[in-house]
Design a protein around this motif. Structure first.
Motif, PDB file in Angstrom:
ATOM      1  N   PHE A 100       0.877  -1.177   0.000  1.00 31.32           N
ATOM      2  CA  PHE A 100       0.000   0.000   0.000  1.00 31.32           C
ATOM      3  C   PHE A 100       0.913   1.226   0.000  1.00 31.32           C
ATOM      4  O   PHE A 100       1.586   1.522   0.987  1.00 31.32           O
ATOM      5  CB  PHE A 100      -0.885  -0.024   1.249  1.00 31.32           C
ATOM      6  N   GLY A 101       0.958   1.914  -1.131  1.00 32.98           N
ATOM      7  CA  GLY A 101       1.892   3.015  -1.288  1.00 32.98           C
ATOM      8  C   GLY A 101       1.555   4.216  -0.421  1.00 32.98           C
ATOM      9  O   GLY A 101       0.481   4.316   0.166  1.00 32.98           O
ATOM     10  N   VAL A 128       0.630  -3.993  -5.889  1.00 34.48           N
ATOM     11  CA  VAL A 128       1.090  -2.678  -5.435  1.00 34.48           C
ATOM     12  C   VAL A 128      -0.004  -1.666  -5.718  1.00 34.48           C
ATOM     13  O   VAL A 128      -0.512  -1.571  -6.839  1.00 34.48           O
ATOM     14  CB  VAL A 128       2.396  -2.280  -6.154  1.00 34.48           C
ATOM     15  N   HIS A 129      -0.362  -0.899  -4.687  1.00 35.42           N
ATOM     16  CA  HIS A 129      -1.492   0.029  -4.790  1.00 35.42           C
ATOM     17  C   HIS A 129      -1.027   1.467  -4.619  1.00 35.42           C
ATOM     18  O   HIS A 129      -0.416   1.815  -3.604  1.00 35.42           O
ATOM     19  CB  HIS A 129      -2.527  -0.309  -3.707  1.00 35.42           C
ATOM     20  N   TRP A 130      -1.303   2.299  -5.617  1.00 35.39           N
ATOM     21  CA  TRP A 130      -1.066   3.732  -5.485  1.00 35.39           C
ATOM     22  C   TRP A 130      -2.325   4.350  -4.869  1.00 35.39           C
ATOM     23  O   TRP A 130      -3.403   4.275  -5.439  1.00 35.39           O
ATOM     24  CB  TRP A 130      -0.758   4.364  -6.833  1.00 35.39           C
ATOM     25  N   PRO A 131      -2.224   4.950  -3.677  1.00 35.34           N
ATOM     26  CA  PRO A 131      -3.427   5.349  -2.938  1.00 35.34           C
ATOM     27  C   PRO A 131      -4.115   6.589  -3.499  1.00 35.34           C
ATOM     28  O   PRO A 131      -3.480   7.465  -4.092  1.00 35.34           O
ATOM     29  CB  PRO A 131      -2.872   5.628  -1.533  1.00 35.34           C
ATOM     30  N   GLU A 132      -5.405   6.633  -3.275  1.00 30.69           N
ATOM     31  CA  GLU A 132      -6.193   7.806  -3.662  1.00 30.69           C
ATOM     32  C   GLU A 132      -6.036   8.919  -2.642  1.00 30.69           C
ATOM     33  O   GLU A 132      -5.970  10.101  -2.995  1.00 30.69           O
ATOM     34  CB  GLU A 132      -7.670   7.420  -3.773  1.00 30.69           C
ATOM     35  N   GLU A 163      -9.724   2.952   2.764  1.00 33.22           N
ATOM     36  CA  GLU A 163      -9.012   2.496   1.572  1.00 33.22           C
ATOM     37  C   GLU A 163      -8.036   1.368   1.921  1.00 33.22           C
ATOM     38  O   GLU A 163      -7.943   0.362   1.206  1.00 33.22           O
ATOM     39  CB  GLU A 163      -8.261   3.683   0.961  1.00 33.22           C
ATOM     40  N   ALA A 164      -7.326   1.530   3.034  1.00 32.11           N
ATOM     41  CA  ALA A 164      -6.384   0.492   3.467  1.00 32.11           C
ATOM     42  C   ALA A 164      -7.113  -0.784   3.887  1.00 32.11           C
ATOM     43  O   ALA A 164      -6.667  -1.897   3.591  1.00 32.11           O
ATOM     44  CB  ALA A 164      -5.528   1.014   4.616  1.00 32.11           C
ATOM     45  N   PRO A 171      -9.088  -5.533   9.577  1.00 32.63           N
ATOM     46  CA  PRO A 171      -9.735  -4.430  10.290  1.00 32.63           C
ATOM     47  C   PRO A 171      -8.755  -3.293  10.556  1.00 32.63           C
ATOM     48  O   PRO A 171      -7.603  -3.535  10.964  1.00 32.63           O
ATOM     49  CB  PRO A 171     -10.213  -5.068  11.600  1.00 32.63           C
ATOM     50  N   VAL A 172      -9.193  -2.088  10.302  1.00 33.15           N
ATOM     51  CA  VAL A 172      -8.385  -0.891  10.525  1.00 33.15           C
ATOM     52  C   VAL A 172      -9.065  -0.048  11.594  1.00 33.15           C
ATOM     53  O   VAL A 172     -10.225   0.331  11.454  1.00 33.15           O
ATOM     54  CB  VAL A 172      -8.207  -0.085   9.226  1.00 33.15           C
ATOM     55  N   THR A 173      -8.340   0.233  12.667  1.00 31.73           N
ATOM     56  CA  THR A 173      -8.863   1.013  13.785  1.00 31.73           C
ATOM     57  C   THR A 173      -8.235   2.393  13.772  1.00 31.73           C
ATOM     58  O   THR A 173      -7.019   2.535  13.901  1.00 31.73           O
ATOM     59  CB  THR A 173      -8.549   0.318  15.126  1.00 31.73           C
ATOM     60  N   GLY A 174      -9.061   3.425  13.599  1.00 35.80           N
ATOM     61  CA  GLY A 174      -8.573   4.792  13.531  1.00 35.80           C
ATOM     62  C   GLY A 174      -8.282   5.372  14.909  1.00 35.80           C
ATOM     63  O   GLY A 174      -9.038   5.167  15.859  1.00 35.80           O
TER      64      GLY A 174
END
Length: 285
Positions: A100-101, A128-132, A163-164, A171-174
């Protein structure tokens, strides 16, 4: 209990015996072009001189320590005009071989994202991901077991958290940062094992502190003195914890938990707001 009330200090977690180090693979960037020529965080003062030779010597000692502990270190060639490229943790986030770039907030660092992605592409990484949205790699994304803790507040756009999560399928915890001296998550929180962390509560909003207490009730909490010397910008292999040598209280707490703290001197790189973790991107293939 209101969030502003003082939370009673929990009893110390029991010491875990038989800590086991896991061999890791890291990406690092030698600071051959390191300097402080602009200011994008409170640590950076272009009027203070930087000793490039000392910065390289301190960085080399960190790399050598990793190798002595049995870890593999890959390097990326630094590019002229990118003095902060030494802080490889910001270059991407890698989980299960998926990259994740990074897309940087400040124009001074924007070219670092494509430079790091080229390194991955040239070495055969296919996913490979170029992020928005803006995110600054492992500066704001820290992997704990099969969960990602994601910082925001100063650099990373909170929209990048979703996005990630979609890209990694984890799971992504902010978590929201509120103190500009701790502008990235990795300056205020360190991962110690698959279910343990240490962090500085005052760097976070009340809501984020509550989330951390819920997820990690036995976490080590840093003193203001240890946080101020970047003691939380640390890296653990499950047994050894490399952190700034001046973080004396954290080193004692780590010993109490059965870890082996190893003090590192990166004071020259701290002039740009970076230390152990900032210099280290983990390649989780």
């Amino acid at each position: 209990m209101p969030l502003t009330d003082t939370i009673p200090t929990a009893a110390p977690a029991p010491r875990r015996s038989g800590r086991t180090a896991t061999r890791r693979r890291f990406l690092m960037c030698p600071p051959r072009h390191f300097d402080v020529t602009y200011s994008i965080n409170p640590w950076m003062d272009p009027t203070k001189p930087v000793d490039g030779s000392l910065a390289l010597a301190q960085w080399t000692e960190l790399r050598n320590l990793y190798e002595e502990l049995g870890h593999t270190v890959e390097t990326i060639e630094p590019e002229h005009g990118l003095p902060d490229m030494v802080f490889a943790a910001n270059g991407a986030t890698v989980v299960d071989g998926r990259v994740f770039g990074a897309r940087f907030r400040h124009v001074e660092r924007t070219s670092e994202g494509p430079a790091y992605l080229r390194w991955f592409a040239e070495r055969g990484y296919r996913d490979v991901h170029w992020p928005e949205h803006i995110n600054e790699g492992e500066g704001d994304y820290l992997v704990v077991g099969r969960r990602i803790l994601a910082g925001t507040g100063f650099r990373t756009d909170p929209r990048s958290h979703a996005e990630a999560q979609e890209f990694f399928g984890l799971p992504v915890t902010g978590l929201t940062l509120v103190n500009p001296e701790f502008y990235h998550l990795d300056t205020a929180l360190a991962v110690l094992s698959e279910d343990e962390i240490m962090y500085y509560p005052e760097a976070f909003t009340p809501g984020s502190r509550s989330v951390l207490r819920e997820l990690f009730p036995d976490a080590i909490q840093a003193t203001p003195e240890d946080a101020a010397v970047f003691g939380l910008n640390a890296l653990s292999d499950g047994r050894h914890v490399l952190l700034p040598d001046s973080a004396v209280h954290l080193k004692e707490r780590l010993r109490e938990r059965g870890f082996e703290p190893i003090g590192v001197d990166l004071t020259e790189l701290l002039k740009a707001g970076g230390s152990v973790k900032c210099c280290t991107l983990e390649l989780r293939d």
